[in-house]
Design a protein around this motif. Sequence first.
Motif, mmCIF file in Angstrom:
data_model
loop_
_atom_site.group_PDB
_atom_site.id
_atom_site.type_symbol
_atom_site.label_atom_id
_atom_site.label_comp_id
_atom_site.label_asym_id
_atom_site.label_seq_id
_atom_site.Cartn_x
_atom_site.Cartn_y
_atom_site.Cartn_z
ATOM 1 N N PHE A 204 0.827 -1.209 0.000
ATOM 2 C CA PHE A 204 0.000 0.000 0.000
ATOM 3 C C PHE A 204 0.865 1.265 0.000
ATOM 4 N N ASP A 205 2.010 1.213 0.672
ATOM 5 C CA ASP A 205 2.944 2.346 0.621
ATOM 6 C C ASP A 205 3.402 2.601 -0.812
ATOM 7 N N LYS A 206 3.769 1.524 -1.496
ATOM 8 C CA LYS A 206 4.266 1.639 -2.874
ATOM 9 C C LYS A 206 3.198 2.201 -3.798
ATOM 10 N N LYS A 207 1.939 1.868 -3.522
ATOM 11 C CA LYS A 207 0.833 2.362 -4.342
ATOM 12 C C LYS A 207 0.427 3.790 -3.974
ATOM 13 N N GLY A 208 1.069 4.332 -2.950
ATOM 14 C CA GLY A 208 0.761 5.702 -2.543
ATOM 15 C C GLY A 208 -0.327 5.813 -1.502
ATOM 16 N N TYR A 209 -0.758 4.681 -0.947
ATOM 17 C CA TYR A 209 -1.790 4.692 0.091
ATOM 18 C C TYR A 209 -1.115 4.739 1.460
ATOM 19 N N LYS A 210 -0.873 5.937 1.931
ATOM 20 C CA LYS A 210 -0.189 6.110 3.208
ATOM 21 C C LYS A 210 -1.170 5.941 4.366
ATOM 22 N N LYS A 211 -0.657 6.135 5.585
ATOM 23 C CA LYS A 211 -1.504 5.999 6.769
ATOM 24 C C LYS A 211 -2.654 6.996 6.713
ATOM 25 N N GLN A 212 -3.858 6.516 6.960
ATOM 26 C CA GLN A 212 -5.037 7.360 6.862
ATOM 27 C C GLN A 212 -5.026 8.448 7.933
ATOM 28 N N GLN A 213 -5.463 9.638 7.542
ATOM 29 C CA GLN A 213 -5.547 10.747 8.491
ATOM 30 C C GLN A 213 -6.823 10.678 9.323
ATOM 31 N N GLY A 214 -7.863 10.096 8.768
ATOM 32 C CA GLY A 214 -9.119 9.986 9.502
ATOM 33 C C GLY A 214 -9.685 8.587 9.376
ATOM 34 N N TYR A 215 -10.092 8.000 10.477
ATOM 35 C CA TYR A 215 -10.699 6.680 10.441
ATOM 36 C C TYR A 215 -11.627 6.546 11.639
ATOM 37 N N LYS A 216 -12.557 5.626 11.535
ATOM 38 C CA LYS A 216 -13.580 5.471 12.561
ATOM 39 C C LYS A 216 -13.037 4.744 13.784
ATOM 40 N N PHE A 217 -13.328 5.292 14.957
ATOM 41 C CA PHE A 217 -13.088 4.563 16.195
ATOM 42 C C PHE A 217 -14.172 4.970 17.183
ATOM 43 N N TYR A 218 -14.402 4.127 18.166
ATOM 44 C CA TYR A 218 -15.502 4.336 19.098
ATOM 45 C C TYR A 218 -14.996 4.909 20.419
ATOM 46 N N PRO A 219 -15.837 5.685 21.112
ATOM 47 C CA PRO A 219 -15.424 6.189 22.429
ATOM 48 C C PRO A 219 -15.165 5.032 23.385
ATOM 49 N N LEU A 220 -14.157 5.186 24.220
ATOM 50 C CA LEU A 220 -13.729 4.107 25.111
ATOM 51 C C LEU A 220 -13.991 4.464 26.569
ATOM 52 N N THR A 221 -14.114 3.427 27.390
ATOM 53 C CA THR A 221 -14.322 3.607 28.822
ATOM 54 C C THR A 221 -13.614 2.488 29.575
ATOM 55 N N ASP A 222 -13.432 2.685 30.873
ATOM 56 C CA ASP A 222 -12.768 1.673 31.702
ATOM 57 C C ASP A 222 -13.752 0.742 32.401
ATOM 58 N N SER A 223 -15.026 1.123 32.444
ATOM 59 C CA SER A 223 -16.003 0.290 33.145
ATOM 60 C C SER A 223 -17.385 0.488 32.542
ATOM 61 N N VAL A 224 -18.271 -0.472 32.805
ATOM 62 C CA VAL A 224 -19.629 -0.430 32.272
ATOM 63 C C VAL A 224 -20.515 0.370 33.217
ATOM 64 N N VAL A 225 -21.096 1.438 32.705
ATOM 65 C CA VAL A 225 -22.038 2.240 33.488
ATOM 66 C C VAL A 225 -23.279 2.450 32.634
ATOM 67 N N ASN A 226 -24.301 1.619 32.857
ATOM 68 C CA ASN A 226 -25.534 1.735 32.088
ATOM 69 C C ASN A 226 -26.671 1.113 32.888
ATOM 70 N N LYS A 227 -27.765 1.833 33.017
ATOM 71 C CA LYS A 227 -28.870 1.376 33.865
ATOM 72 C C LYS A 227 -29.709 0.283 33.216
ATOM 73 N N TYR A 228 -29.475 -0.002 31.933
ATOM 74 C CA TYR A 228 -30.302 -0.984 31.236
ATOM 75 C C TYR A 228 -29.649 -2.363 31.166
ATOM 76 N N THR A 229 -28.631 -2.599 31.959
ATOM 77 C CA THR A 229 -27.912 -3.862 31.873
ATOM 78 C C THR A 229 -28.658 -5.001 32.558
ATOM 79 N N SER A 230 -28.413 -6.217 32.058
ATOM 80 C CA SER A 230 -28.849 -7.445 32.711
ATOM 81 C C SER A 230 -27.673 -8.408 32.697
ATOM 82 N N GLU A 231 -27.659 -9.374 33.611
ATOM 83 C CA GLU A 231 -26.515 -10.267 33.748
ATOM 84 C C GLU A 231 -26.488 -11.312 32.629
ATOM 85 N N ASN A 232 -25.269 -11.720 32.244
ATOM 86 C CA ASN A 232 -25.118 -12.822 31.296
ATOM 87 C C ASN A 232 -23.838 -13.578 31.595
#
Length: 358
Positions: A204-232
């Motif tokens: 991809f480097d040779k073809k001119g496709y360098k590292k993307q400047q923008g790409y999708k990623f999701y917000p991250l957290t260290d723990s689950v905080v949500n009132k709609y959870t159920s156990e599994n």
Amino acid sequence: MKRIFSKGLVFNICIIASVIILLLSLLAGCGKKKVSVHSDPEINKVKQTEKEEHNNVTSFSSDNYICKLTGEVIYQKDEHQVIAVMINNEPGAIPQSSLNQAEYLYEALIEGGATRIMAIYHHTYPKKVGPIRSARPYFMQIAKSLNAYYVHCGGSPQAYRLFKQGYIPHIDAIYTGGGIFYRTFDRKAPHNLYSTMESLIKYFDKKGYKKQQGYKFYPLTDSVVNKYTSENSKVKIRFSGWYYVKYEYDPVKKAYKRFVKEKPHIDKETGVELFAKNLIILVAKYDTIKNDDKGRQEVDFSKGKGYLLQEGKTIPITYTFDIKNSFIMKDNDGKEIKLLKGKTWFEIVPQYGEIEIN
């Protein structure tokens, strides 16, 4: 009375005075704290740099080198391109190589009741990736939404129509010379085609496709905080009459261990079991393409419902998809969900599939 001093006497007096001044300054310094050269931060900085250079170690703040996809510390100084690799998931191809090194993994149904996996790599450099298989348009859509470069071997007629339109930067093993892809002798084709991440990056480097400047990623957290959870603790997802996967929650690892049917899914190269820190189940609409001789599928995941499983908890979600934003997933309050730091598996399940969460 006028006194006359000889030059010798004056000289001796000066010497004595100098000695007295020196002694007084030394005595005054005895009460002060000693300063060691080793406590000088600038000297220590130089010494540490010299030590690191000697050990061939590059020192940098870990805060500056965090993978945006997983939140994990990156030990390579530079992330490489976001690369999506189509991975064979038929019985003859399992176990695969280096799925455990992918940041995101997407599994979806193909023809014949089997599934295929698209593995997303952004900062790892596996020496063996595969087995690599053919392209499908719905995987290409997801790859494009991540601004990824696409790796495959062949593809459906529908996929090739998109390639001809320049839909996504890609490399096709069928039309690429040796040195990038290779086959092994321990399996029969088409379950034995592999590449290395280094080879793909160089291509991809040779073809001119360098590292993307923008790409999708999701917000991250260290723990689950949500009132709609159920156990599994266990999840079973049936894609077709003969194929299903299972996940079991491991409270020690705080992650979900993956099974293909009843066997743990492992990495071929290391024997390491595959785990998901985040397990995302998305229900999509599948249809068999009209007049397709292989029974290939078209998949509509423009919107739908599903589940997010984290730390032994289940969160019902709704989702939408578009090329600019990929999957946007929200809880029952309409708030965008956050992922735990670690690997994420996306299971894109047909509307007639079975999902059992216990």
